[in-house]
Design an enzyme around this catalytic site. Structure first.
Site, PDB file in Angstrom:
ATOM      1  N   LYS A 228       0.817  -1.219   0.000  1.00 28.43           N
ATOM      2  CA  LYS A 228       0.000   0.000   0.000  1.00 28.43           C
ATOM      3  C   LYS A 228       0.853   1.273   0.000  1.00 28.43           C
ATOM      4  CE  LYS A 228      -3.334  -2.847   0.012  1.00 28.43           C
ATOM      5  NZ  LYS A 228      -4.414  -3.329   0.833  1.00 28.43           N
TER       6      LYS A 228
HETATM    7  C1  LIG Z   1      -5.395  -4.407   1.118  1.00 28.89           C
HETATM    8  C2  LIG Z   1      -6.847  -4.178   1.145  1.00 28.89           C
HETATM    9  C3  LIG Z   1      -7.643  -4.480   2.266  1.00 28.89           C
HETATM   10  C4  LIG Z   1      -7.164  -5.308   3.422  1.00 28.89           C
HETATM   11  O1  LIG Z   1      -6.037  -4.934   3.989  1.00 28.89           O
HETATM   12  P1  LIG Z   1      -5.034  -5.968   4.735  1.00 28.89           P
HETATM   13  O2  LIG Z   1      -4.219  -5.034   5.542  1.00 28.89           O
HETATM   14  O3  LIG Z   1      -4.272  -6.679   3.676  1.00 28.89           O
HETATM   15  O4  LIG Z   1      -5.845  -6.879   5.571  1.00 28.89           O
HETATM   16  C5  LIG Z   1      -8.966  -4.087   2.268  1.00 28.89           C
HETATM   17  N1  LIG Z   1      -9.499  -3.478   1.201  1.00 28.89           N
HETATM   18  C6  LIG Z   1      -8.801  -3.203   0.092  1.00 28.89           C
HETATM   19  C7  LIG Z   1      -9.460  -2.518  -1.048  1.00 28.89           C
HETATM   20  C8  LIG Z   1      -7.451  -3.570   0.017  1.00 28.89           C
HETATM   21  O5  LIG Z   1      -6.761  -3.342  -1.098  1.00 28.89           O
END
Ligand SMILES: *Cc1c(COP(=O)(O)O)cnc(C)c1O
Length: 414
Positions: free
Chosen positions: A199
């Site tokens: 991210k």
């Molecule tokens: C990455 C992601 C999540 C979940 O996040 P994690 O930290 O991997 O559990 C939720 N929603 C979206 C759109 C994502 O890309």
């Protein structure tokens, strides 16, 4: 003699001069030193000063009163729904184009996800499809600000408010993005973010909920912290509110420190992504049949998790986007296919048909049609101007040699 590098022609980017892509996750010595100090301090978790500082700064940046730091961006969604009182028999509306967690969060609290189609331009939840999916069972709506766009919060909130349904913004892709002058995540009842390692802010794992509602903030805190209120010391737990099944979804101070350092440069980073996204848009706008995912209508700055191209002109009929990616990779920079595809096609989405519902009809035709025509580069590709120029050159070259692309595709083993 072929033009395309994939058929033996000359590459756009010489092999010995690879394009700059920012190393991800970012690392620096100064942060490493601070991590060492934190390690020696022994204040590693349990609402430590570092976690509190990060929560305060993240909330301030995005425009909310409270933030609750936790293990990941899946638990943040689950806790948001639990705090809102969503439970068995209820329905939660989510868009078709998202990561698993958005849809599964409904299931984690015993509710059923209702999947609705996306807007063909922004690829975010289509407000009209969302409204059509509302029933008396609808207890929450989770728009997702996906890739390089922001869901139309104005329209979504107007509809949700009219029906008295709370909105949870899934901002996993959108750290630092603003909508209409205020941070994403501050518009819904709760904003949920992920700091998983791909991210825009990354600490290996991590997540945060932001809200300005003190009751929701307290409930989410209890949910993640085995029922302890903020400031309560280990061993002094009081009884949590009846029916609130609490977890240990805590993160650690080490993650908070890494994120606090990244937060300092976030605004500039988002501005840089935006500048390069506009440049790339401009440099590719005359390519026939190619579109760019449109930024959010009132997003400024628009955050970026990735930058997405949509090859849905008839020029590309019969050409798989994987073929386009292979050709771009051979020229010097790949544009991989996203993995968020209609969420109900994902191998991990193993719910029985009775456990979820499509908002309208049997599937989401816009997402079904567009997703297989999209390719995107990750945000860290958007850090260098020369990389934008060369990427545009690669795209111009590949898309002006479609006969060769077809020839290459036809020769591939089925
Ligand atoms: C990455 C992601 C999540 C979940 O996040 P994690 O930290 O991997 O559990 C939720 N929603 C979206 C759109 C994502 O890309």
């Amino acid at each position: 003699m072929a033009n395309l590098a994939i058929l033996g022609g000359a590459r756009v980017v010489p092999e010995n001069q690879p394009l700059y892509v920012r190393p991800w996750p970012p690392r620096d010595e100064a942060t490493a030193e601070k991590l060492k100090e934190l390690y020696m301090s022994g204040q590693w978790s349990f609402n430590s000063p570092m976690e509190q500082e990060f929560e305060n700064e993240f909330a301030k940046y995005h425009g909310t009163k409270y933030a609750i730091f936790m293990a990941n961006g899946t638990t943040t969604l689950e806790c948001s729904l639990a705090a809102l009182g969503v439970g068995p028999g209820d329905e939660v509306i989510v868009p078709a184009l998202t990561w698993m967690a958005t849809a599964l969060s409904a299931f984690y609290v015993g509710a059923n996800p209702v999947i609705v189609d996306i807007d063909p331009k922004t690829l975010c939840m289509d407000p009209a499809a969302m409204e059509a999916a509302i029933t008396p069972k609808t207890k929450a709506i989770i728009p997702v600000h996906v890739y390089g766009s922001t869901a139309d919060l104005e329209k979504i909130l107007a509809i949700a408010d009219k029906h008295g349904i709370p909105v949870v913004e899934d901002c996993a892709h959108m750290q630092g993005g603003f909508w209409n002058g205020r941070g994403v995540g501050s518009w819904g009842k709760v904003g949920s973010f992920s700091f998983q390692q791909s991210k825009t802010m990354a600490s290996g794992e991590g997540g945060i909920c932001i809200t300005s509602d003190p009751e929701l903030a307290e409930k989410i805190y209890l949910l993640k912290h085995i029922g302890y209120s903020r400031g309560v010391k280990q061993g002094q737990a009081r009884r949590a509110p009846e029916g609130l099944i609490c977890h240990n979804y805590r993160a650690t101070a080490f993650q908070a420190l890494i994120l606090l350092e990244q937060l300092k440069g976030l605004h500039d980073l988002i501005e840089t992504y935006g500048k390069h996204a506009r440049l790339l848009t401009d440099l590719t706008k005359d390519i026939p049949g190619l579109r760019i995912q449109e930024p959010g209508r009132l997003a400024n700055p628009q955050g970026y998790y990735s930058f997405h191209f949509i090859f849905d002109g008839e020029q590309y009929d019969g050409i798989d986007v994987k073929t386009i990616n292979a050709a771009c990779t051979a020229e010097g920079l790949g544009i991989p296919n996203g993995t968020h595809g209609p969420v109900y096609h994902h191998p991990l989405f193993n719910l029985k048909p009775g456990q979820f519902r499509f908002g309208t009809g049997n599937n989401c035709p816009v997402c079904e049609k567009i997703f297989p025509r999209t390719l995107g580069v990750a945000h860290q590709v958007l850090t260098d101007e020369n990389t934008m120029i060369k990427l545009a050159e690669i795209l111009h070259k590949v898309t002006s040699n479609l006969d060769e692309l077809r020839q290459y595709q036809a020769a591939q083993p089925k």
